[in-house]
Design a protein around this motif. Sequence first.
Motif, PDB file in Angstrom:
ATOM      1  N   GLY A 198      33.380 -10.129  19.453  1.00 54.04           N
ATOM      2  CA  GLY A 198      33.911 -11.569  19.132  1.00 54.04           C
ATOM      3  C   GLY A 198      33.466 -12.568  20.475  1.00 54.04           C
ATOM      4  N   LYS A 199      33.416 -12.038  21.668  1.00 57.17           N
ATOM      5  CA  LYS A 199      32.918 -13.048  22.613  1.00 57.17           C
ATOM      6  C   LYS A 199      31.515 -13.266  22.223  1.00 57.17           C
ATOM      7  CE  LYS A 199      35.840 -11.117  26.322  1.00 57.17           C
ATOM      8  NZ  LYS A 199      35.841 -10.254  27.633  1.00 57.17           N
ATOM      9  N   GLN A 200      30.611 -12.630  22.092  1.00 57.68           N
ATOM     10  CA  GLN A 200      29.225 -12.959  21.507  1.00 57.68           C
ATOM     11  C   GLN A 200      29.315 -13.769  20.643  1.00 57.68           C
ATOM     12  OE1 GLN A 200      26.973 -12.534  23.376  1.00 57.68           O
ATOM     13  NE2 GLN A 200      24.929 -12.834  21.976  1.00 57.68           N
ATOM     14  N   ALA A 201      30.101 -13.745  19.410  1.00 55.92           N
ATOM     15  CA  ALA A 201      30.131 -14.664  18.312  1.00 55.92           C
ATOM     16  C   ALA A 201      30.479 -15.876  18.846  1.00 55.92           C
ATOM     17  CB  ALA A 201      31.066 -14.087  17.327  1.00 55.92           C
ATOM     18  N   VAL A 202      31.692 -16.214  19.595  1.00 58.60           N
ATOM     19  CA  VAL A 202      32.126 -17.383  20.152  1.00 58.60           C
ATOM     20  C   VAL A 202      31.143 -18.102  21.133  1.00 58.60           C
ATOM     21  CG1 VAL A 202      33.569 -18.606  21.599  1.00 58.60           C
ATOM     22  CG2 VAL A 202      34.477 -16.711  19.972  1.00 58.60           C
ATOM     23  N   LYS A 203      30.209 -17.355  21.717  1.00 54.02           N
ATOM     24  CA  LYS A 203      29.076 -17.690  22.737  1.00 54.02           C
ATOM     25  C   LYS A 203      28.205 -18.387  21.763  1.00 54.02           C
ATOM     26  CE  LYS A 203      25.555 -16.256  25.724  1.00 54.02           C
ATOM     27  NZ  LYS A 203      25.140 -14.867  26.784  1.00 54.02           N
ATOM     28  N   LEU A 204      27.862 -17.833  20.623  1.00 56.53           N
ATOM     29  CA  LEU A 204      27.113 -18.373  19.593  1.00 56.53           C
ATOM     30  C   LEU A 204      27.156 -19.680  18.856  1.00 56.53           C
ATOM     31  CD1 LEU A 204      25.305 -15.245  17.984  1.00 56.53           C
ATOM     32  CD2 LEU A 204      24.393 -16.450  20.045  1.00 56.53           C
ATOM     33  N   GLY A 205      28.695 -20.045  19.017  1.00 51.23           N
ATOM     34  CA  GLY A 205      29.206 -21.185  18.279  1.00 51.23           C
ATOM     35  C   GLY A 205      29.727 -20.698  17.023  1.00 51.23           C
ATOM     36  N   ALA A 206      29.820 -19.234  16.752  1.00 59.31           N
ATOM     37  CA  ALA A 206      30.345 -18.502  15.469  1.00 59.31           C
ATOM     38  C   ALA A 206      31.519 -18.436  14.987  1.00 59.31           C
ATOM     39  CB  ALA A 206      29.492 -17.370  15.299  1.00 59.31           C
ATOM     40  N   SER A 207      32.107 -18.609  14.099  1.00 57.80           N
ATOM     41  CA  SER A 207      33.480 -18.527  13.478  1.00 57.80           C
ATOM     42  C   SER A 207      33.737 -17.315  12.701  1.00 57.80           C
ATOM     43  CB  SER A 207      34.199 -19.755  12.838  1.00 57.80           C
ATOM     44  OG  SER A 207      33.465 -20.068  11.651  1.00 57.80           O
ATOM     45  N   THR A 208      32.890 -16.568  12.512  1.00 56.69           N
ATOM     46  CA  THR A 208      32.756 -15.179  11.972  1.00 56.69           C
ATOM     47  C   THR A 208      31.499 -14.343  12.451  1.00 56.69           C
ATOM     48  OG1 THR A 208      32.953 -13.960   9.760  1.00 56.69           O
ATOM     49  CG2 THR A 208      31.740 -15.978   9.814  1.00 56.69           C
ATOM     50  N   PHE A 209      31.355 -13.299  12.131  1.00 56.34           N
ATOM     51  CA  PHE A 209      30.209 -12.682  12.287  1.00 56.34           C
ATOM     52  C   PHE A 209      30.126 -11.177  11.508  1.00 56.34           C
ATOM     53  CE2 PHE A 209      33.554 -10.829  15.094  1.00 56.34           C
ATOM     54  CZ  PHE A 209      33.529  -9.514  15.054  1.00 56.34           C
ATOM     55  N   ALA A 210      28.739 -10.636  11.231  1.00 56.70           N
ATOM     56  CA  ALA A 210      28.476  -9.390  10.672  1.00 56.70           C
ATOM     57  C   ALA A 210      28.166  -8.445  11.881  1.00 56.70           C
ATOM     58  CB  ALA A 210      27.693  -9.779   9.806  1.00 56.70           C
ATOM     59  N   PHE A 211      28.254  -7.149  11.684  1.00 57.65           N
ATOM     60  CA  PHE A 211      28.042  -5.949  12.561  1.00 57.65           C
ATOM     61  C   PHE A 211      27.656  -4.862  11.768  1.00 57.65           C
ATOM     62  CE2 PHE A 211      32.448  -5.482  11.883  1.00 57.65           C
ATOM     63  CZ  PHE A 211      32.709  -4.313  11.872  1.00 57.65           C
ATOM     64  N   PHE A 212      26.801  -4.084  12.336  1.00 58.26           N
ATOM     65  CA  PHE A 212      26.586  -2.657  11.678  1.00 58.26           C
ATOM     66  C   PHE A 212      27.580  -1.679  11.985  1.00 58.26           C
ATOM     67  CE2 PHE A 212      22.296  -4.700  11.047  1.00 58.26           C
ATOM     68  CZ  PHE A 212      22.068  -4.007   9.713  1.00 58.26           C
ATOM     69  N   THR A 213      27.999  -0.758  11.039  1.00 55.78           N
ATOM     70  CA  THR A 213      29.071  -0.036  11.493  1.00 55.78           C
ATOM     71  C   THR A 213      28.720   1.019  12.521  1.00 55.78           C
ATOM     72  OG1 THR A 213      28.439   1.320   9.437  1.00 55.78           O
ATOM     73  CG2 THR A 213      30.277  -0.439   9.275  1.00 55.78           C
ATOM     74  N   ARG A 214      27.184   1.261  12.476  1.00 49.90           N
ATOM     75  CA  ARG A 214      26.555   2.410  13.446  1.00 49.90           C
ATOM     76  C   ARG A 214      25.075   1.948  13.428  1.00 49.90           C
ATOM     77  NH1 ARG A 214      28.127   7.324  10.728  1.00 49.90           N
ATOM     78  NH2 ARG A 214      29.913   6.195   9.925  1.00 49.90           N
ATOM     79  N   ASN A 215      24.036   2.656  14.060  1.00 46.50           N
ATOM     80  CA  ASN A 215      22.765   2.191  14.039  1.00 46.50           C
ATOM     81  C   ASN A 215      22.126   1.833  12.556  1.00 46.50           C
ATOM     82  OD1 ASN A 215      19.953   2.779  14.123  1.00 46.50           O
ATOM     83  ND2 ASN A 215      19.913   3.068  16.166  1.00 46.50           N
ATOM     84  N   PRO A 216      21.670   0.832  12.400  1.00 44.81           N
ATOM     85  CA  PRO A 216      21.210   0.385  11.069  1.00 44.81           C
ATOM     86  C   PRO A 216      20.405   1.398  10.503  1.00 44.81           C
ATOM     87  CG  PRO A 216      20.212  -1.162  12.486  1.00 44.81           C
ATOM     88  CD  PRO A 216      21.488  -0.246  13.234  1.00 44.81           C
ATOM     89  N   ARG A 217      19.729   2.136  11.307  1.00 46.93           N
ATOM     90  CA  ARG A 217      18.666   3.302  10.737  1.00 46.93           C
ATOM     91  C   ARG A 217      19.533   4.608  10.814  1.00 46.93           C
ATOM     92  NH1 ARG A 217      15.467   0.524   8.163  1.00 46.93           N
ATOM     93  NH2 ARG A 217      14.599  -1.296   9.355  1.00 46.93           N
ATOM     94  N   GLY A 218      21.069   4.689  10.812  1.00 44.27           N
ATOM     95  CA  GLY A 218      21.588   5.774  10.453  1.00 44.27           C
ATOM     96  C   GLY A 218      22.035   6.369  11.901  1.00 44.27           C
ATOM     97  N   GLY A 219      22.639   7.634  11.683  1.00 45.05           N
ATOM     98  CA  GLY A 219      23.212   8.385  12.978  1.00 45.05           C
ATOM     99  C   GLY A 219      24.676   8.319  13.001  1.00 45.05           C
ATOM    100  N   ASN A 220      25.260   8.508  14.277  1.00 45.85           N
ATOM    101  CA  ASN A 220      26.797   8.823  14.588  1.00 45.85           C
ATOM    102  C   ASN A 220      27.153   7.241  14.652  1.00 45.85           C
ATOM    103  OD1 ASN A 220      27.092  11.437  14.021  1.00 45.85           O
ATOM    104  ND2 ASN A 220      26.412  12.161  16.137  1.00 45.85           N
ATOM    105  N   ALA A 221      28.432   6.926  14.429  1.00 43.18           N
ATOM    106  CA  ALA A 221      29.220   5.687  14.757  1.00 43.18           C
ATOM    107  C   ALA A 221      29.819   5.794  15.948  1.00 43.18           C
ATOM    108  CB  ALA A 221      30.389   5.500  13.739  1.00 43.18           C
ATOM    109  N   LYS A 222      29.797   4.733  16.714  1.00 44.00           N
ATOM    110  CA  LYS A 222      30.403   4.611  18.015  1.00 44.00           C
ATOM    111  C   LYS A 222      32.036   4.967  17.847  1.00 44.00           C
ATOM    112  CE  LYS A 222      31.781   0.910  21.773  1.00 44.00           C
ATOM    113  NZ  LYS A 222      30.935   2.029  22.765  1.00 44.00           N
ATOM    114  N   THR A 223      32.402   5.418  18.852  1.00 39.25           N
ATOM    115  CA  THR A 223      34.034   5.714  18.748  1.00 39.25           C
ATOM    116  C   THR A 223      34.731   4.486  19.010  1.00 39.25           C
ATOM    117  OG1 THR A 223      33.887   7.993  19.842  1.00 39.25           O
ATOM    118  CG2 THR A 223      36.025   6.819  20.113  1.00 39.25           C
ATOM    119  N   ILE A 224      35.771   4.417  18.072  1.00 40.11           N
ATOM    120  CA  ILE A 224      36.821   3.143  18.185  1.00 40.11           C
ATOM    121  C   ILE A 224      37.779   3.398  19.306  1.00 40.11           C
ATOM    122  CG2 ILE A 224      38.199   1.597  16.803  1.00 40.11           C
ATOM    123  CD1 ILE A 224      36.299   2.170  14.244  1.00 40.11           C
TER     124      ILE A 224
END
Length: 283
Positions: A18-44
């Motif tokens: 969220g902070k990075q999106a605001v820094k870019l001047g964005a009001s929304t953003f997209a993100f990969f749920t995990r490495n785009p090439r696969g693998g385990n997801a980061k613990t929420i």
Amino acid sequence: MFWIGSHISSAKGYEAMGKQAVKLGASTFAFFTRNPRGGNAKTIVPADVERFRASWTELGYEKGRIVAHAPYTLNACSDKADIRRFAGETFREDLRRMEYTPGNYYNFHPGSHVGQGMEEGIRFITGMLNDSLFPEMTTTVLLETMAGKGSEVGGRFEELREILEGTVLPEKLGVCLDTCHVWDAGYDIATELDGVLEEFDRVIGLERLKAIHINDSLNSLGSHKDRHARIGEGQIGWEAFVRIINHPALRELPFILETPNDDAGWTEEIRKLRAARKEAQEA
């Protein structure tokens, strides 16, 4: 509000995104749920999610949907059973994780049938969706329009319609239109935007269109290659994007940049697109 943003790395969690999106001047953003090439997801971390949601609401952005993206390795219609199994397991895990931020979007590439034929590919995709969607979910799953390269499913609107019609919970599904992809697939959004949207409405229904990946293309119309370019630096052209972001059927949707850029470049693209939107509103 003009909902415009770019892909943000999810490596540091929701608050950092969220902070990075605001820094870019964005009001929304997209993100990969995990490495785009696969693998385990980061613990929420629930506390991290709550800090993000609180700050996003404070900024007045809570009505702007964020758009998660499944990994590129997710191929629901592969000719290999283990790859299809990985796709289903990943898909279901991601949908459970999405409920930490209710009411948002989860976008995925339908897949490549790898020579099995379009009908078989669509059968596998609808099968995965029917095994994964559940009535209580608040997330809307988005099928992405594709360029139609090789054995990709989703290069034609009719293919996406078949998937939608084959699911038992179609109300949980929508479409993300990628401008580079539809251009490369042969839909002329540069000079025939109204006609393309009319066709989309006839085949799928504009009520299904939930988000836009906003990218120029290095390729000519109908090339079926899928190579993104910065806004205004490709074959679609700047003037076409001014029309796209201001079109009545599109202007309230979240727009996500997937252009080949860095933070400074995305900041400038967001600034220019915002200026074009403001100029059109004041005209």
